[in-house]
Motif scaffolding. Structure first.
Motif: not given
Length: 207
Positions: A18-21, A39-48, A75-81, A86-94
């Protein structure tokens, strides 16, 4: 006061990661309508990508890019592969837990601002949804409720209720990332609930 969101995965593992802050700067990085939408969109689709986010939100690519970088820095999202160019973003996996830090001046005020914004957005979302009830399929009857209750309870009883409400969605852990865990006919659902006393006891009442 705290606000919590769990990303998919084993519950015990999620608790360990868990990411605590309570950092006011990080909390305020999330307290923005466009960033909450992202954040909501990225959580729905995984990455974008920023372009895909702009298409979904009706914002410019430049504006989405700015807000995505802000969320990543906090620290809420990170760069996906990368996918080619294209340079997608995704939520941090925690999971993420935002809570008051007594050692951080301004932490409680920042959380109050974030929660107030989130509540207003959820209230508007529900208000926009209600007219659709007339088109509700028979199979989805009794799947919607707006519950308001008033009750007398001690601080310990309210703490138990807060824990119970926070635990309600644990049974659905893992379904975002792994579609095979979703039963046939499953759709995205949302839970919005509040538990709070009308006021707190005075010092005379506590003693």
């Amino acid at each position: 006061m705290s606000t919590e969101n769990h990303h998919p995965g084993d519950v015990a593992a999620a608790q360990e990661q868990t990411f605590r802050t309570g950092d006011p700067a990080r909390i305020r990085a999330l307290a923005h309508p466009v960033r909450l939408d992202l954040i909501t969109f990225l959580e729905e689709v995984g990455e974008a990508t920023a372009t895909q986010c702009a298409d979904r939100l009706g914002e410019t690519v430049a504006n989405c890019s700015f807000h995505l970088r802000t969320l990543a820095k906090a620290g809420f999202i990170e760069a996906a592969p990368a996918r080619g160019r294209e340079k997608p973003w995704r939520p941090t996996p925690r999971g993420r837990r935002i809570e008051v830090d007594p050692d951080e001046p301004g932490s409680q005020i920042a959380i109050a601002e974030l929660v107030s914004l989130a509540m207003l957005r959820e209230a508007e979302r529900v208000r926009g949804f209600l007219p659709r009830l007339g088109r509700r399929p028979e199979a989805w009857k009794d799947t919607v409720t707006v519950t308001m209750s008033m009750f007398w309870a001690t601080a310990d009883e309210m703490r138990e209720l807060v824990t119970a409400v926070n635990d309600l969605a644990d049974r659905f852990e893992g379904r975002d990332d792994d579609p095979s865990l979703r039963p046939e006919g499953a759709r995205i659902g949302r839970l919005f609930a509040t538990v709070n006393p009308d006021d707190f006891p005075t010092s005379d009442e506590v003693s």
